[in-house]
Design a protein around this motif. Structure first.
Motif, mmCIF file in Angstrom:
data_model
loop_
_atom_site.group_PDB
_atom_site.id
_atom_site.type_symbol
_atom_site.label_atom_id
_atom_site.label_comp_id
_atom_site.label_asym_id
_atom_site.label_seq_id
_atom_site.Cartn_x
_atom_site.Cartn_y
_atom_site.Cartn_z
ATOM 1 N N PHE A 190 38.776 -31.540 57.660
ATOM 2 C CA PHE A 190 38.975 -31.015 56.313
ATOM 3 C C PHE A 190 39.944 -31.830 55.457
ATOM 4 C CE2 PHE A 190 38.356 -27.023 58.925
ATOM 5 C CZ PHE A 190 37.042 -26.830 58.543
ATOM 6 N N THR A 191 40.690 -32.725 56.064
ATOM 7 C CA THR A 191 41.813 -33.346 55.349
ATOM 8 C C THR A 191 41.644 -34.839 55.089
ATOM 9 O OG1 THR A 191 42.959 -33.676 57.468
ATOM 10 C CG2 THR A 191 43.442 -31.643 56.261
ATOM 11 N N ASP A 192 40.469 -35.377 55.296
ATOM 12 C CA ASP A 192 40.306 -36.822 55.181
ATOM 13 C C ASP A 192 40.501 -37.336 53.763
ATOM 14 O OD1 ASP A 192 39.661 -39.421 56.282
ATOM 15 O OD2 ASP A 192 37.759 -39.253 55.224
ATOM 16 N N THR A 193 40.226 -36.502 52.780
ATOM 17 C CA THR A 193 40.349 -36.964 51.396
ATOM 18 C C THR A 193 41.761 -36.778 50.832
ATOM 19 O OG1 THR A 193 39.561 -34.825 50.570
ATOM 20 C CG2 THR A 193 37.908 -36.566 50.896
ATOM 21 N N ALA A 194 42.667 -36.218 51.620
ATOM 22 C CA ALA A 194 44.048 -36.057 51.149
ATOM 23 C C ALA A 194 44.703 -37.424 50.969
ATOM 24 C CB ALA A 194 44.848 -35.218 52.134
ATOM 25 N N ALA A 195 45.486 -37.572 49.928
ATOM 26 C CA ALA A 195 46.185 -38.834 49.677
ATOM 27 C C ALA A 195 47.210 -39.094 50.771
ATOM 28 C CB ALA A 195 46.875 -38.783 48.317
ATOM 29 N N ASP A 196 47.461 -40.373 51.040
ATOM 30 C CA ASP A 196 48.413 -40.730 52.089
ATOM 31 C C ASP A 196 49.811 -40.182 51.799
ATOM 32 O OD1 ASP A 196 46.438 -42.079 53.464
ATOM 33 O OD2 ASP A 196 46.951 -44.038 52.616
ATOM 34 N N ASP A 197 50.151 -40.063 50.510
ATOM 35 C CA ASP A 197 51.484 -39.582 50.140
ATOM 36 C C ASP A 197 51.480 -38.113 49.729
ATOM 37 O OD1 ASP A 197 50.035 -39.888 47.833
ATOM 38 O OD2 ASP A 197 51.590 -40.990 46.731
ATOM 39 N N ALA A 198 50.437 -37.383 50.126
ATOM 40 C CA ALA A 198 50.356 -35.972 49.766
ATOM 41 C C ALA A 198 51.491 -35.189 50.435
ATOM 42 C CB ALA A 198 49.008 -35.392 50.192
ATOM 43 N N GLU A 199 52.010 -34.195 49.723
ATOM 44 C CA GLU A 199 53.082 -33.374 50.269
ATOM 45 C C GLU A 199 52.543 -32.494 51.400
ATOM 46 O OE1 GLU A 199 55.086 -31.090 47.341
ATOM 47 O OE2 GLU A 199 55.657 -32.818 46.111
ATOM 48 N N ILE A 200 53.390 -32.251 52.384
ATOM 49 C CA ILE A 200 53.011 -31.360 53.480
ATOM 50 C C ILE A 200 52.941 -29.932 52.939
ATOM 51 C CG2 ILE A 200 53.698 -30.431 55.717
ATOM 52 C CD1 ILE A 200 55.058 -33.097 56.275
ATOM 53 N N PRO A 201 51.830 -29.243 53.125
ATOM 54 C CA PRO A 201 51.692 -27.899 52.558
ATOM 55 C C PRO A 201 52.598 -26.891 53.256
ATOM 56 C CG PRO A 201 49.824 -28.399 53.960
ATOM 57 C CD PRO A 201 50.624 -29.670 53.847
ATOM 58 N N ASP A 202 52.921 -25.826 52.535
ATOM 59 C CA ASP A 202 53.771 -24.787 53.111
ATOM 60 C C ASP A 202 53.094 -24.094 54.285
ATOM 61 O OD1 ASP A 202 55.740 -25.323 51.220
ATOM 62 O OD2 ASP A 202 54.964 -23.812 49.806
#
Length: 234
Positions: A190-202
């Motif tokens: 589910f997370t492959d399109t997340a940016a490399d610098d995306a914030e860690i979700p709560d």
């Protein structure tokens, strides 16, 4: 996810508390190698990139003496394991994120399998060649998605032209080198399109729970960005 999956396979194959001989080929900065050393295993890491191995050495220097003594770092090519080690020298061999840079992976995989003692575990992490259209498609890059069908070539996030592996082909390879596929997982369903610098979700634990379940369940794991294959030496 890979660490959780690897620990599951190790726990299911070796007695609790056994100190394993681990070879990590293409170890990068040594994330898995150091993690396993902290768990008490004897780890040898092989990495040809001077910058990566220097980073691993700096991290290792900050570890307690007992952990440092359990780690050996070798600068070299993963295709030359036979030069450095005797066949059957390891209980676990890791090769994560390496095959995509190798034009002909079969000789490398066969060489890794020879390093395993009977009953040893071979852990491969590869780009999923059956799902290359997923990332461009989910990003709205329709031309890229169409171009990805029927190929195993792609350009990674570093801008390098590399290759992916198909589950069926690697299954056949592992069977042919006497280390048949024992288990396989999907990684980054589910997370492959997340940016490399995306914030860690709560709600990180919920995310990990969803990824972990999808990574071991059809049909979700078959469209994951990465495949984690575990073979066992006969």
């Amino acid at each position: 996810m890979v660490a959780r999956q690897l620990d599951e396979q190790i726990a299911g194959r070796f007695p609790v508390g056994q100190r394993l001989r681990v070879l990590d080929v293409g170890m990068g900065q040594g994330t898995q190698a150091l993690r396993l050393a902290r768990l008490g295993h004897q780890v040898t890491g092989v990495e040809r990139d001077a910058t990566m191995i220097a980073a691993a050495r700096r991290t290792l220097a900050g570890e307690p003496e007992g952990i440092r003594e359990r780690v050996r770092l070798v600068q070299g090519d993963g295709q030359d394991t036979g030069v450095h080690f005797l066949p059957g020298s390891f209980d676990v061999v890791l090769c994560h994120g390496v095959l995509m840079y190798v034009e002909e992976p079969d000789p490398l995989v066969a060489g890794l399998a020879r390093m395993l003692a009977p009953g040893g575990l071979l852990s491969l992490l590869v780009r999923n060649g059956d799902a290359l259209a997923m990332r461009p498609g989910l990003s709205g890059d329709w031309a890229g998605a169409v171009a990805a069908f029927g190929t195993t070539a792609y350009r990674n996030r570093l801008g390098l032209d590399v290759r992916a592996d198909r589950l069926s082909a690697l299954t056949a390879t592992l069977a042919g080198i006497a280390a048949p596929l024992h288990a396989w997982y999907g990684v980054r369903v589910f997370t492959d399109t997340a940016a490399d610098d995306a914030e860690i979700p709560d709600d990180l634990e919920s995310l990990l729970a969803a990824e972990e379940r999808a990574g071991r369940m059809d049909p979700y794991r078959s469209v994951a960005a990465l495949l984690h294959l575990c073979g066992v030496r006969g």
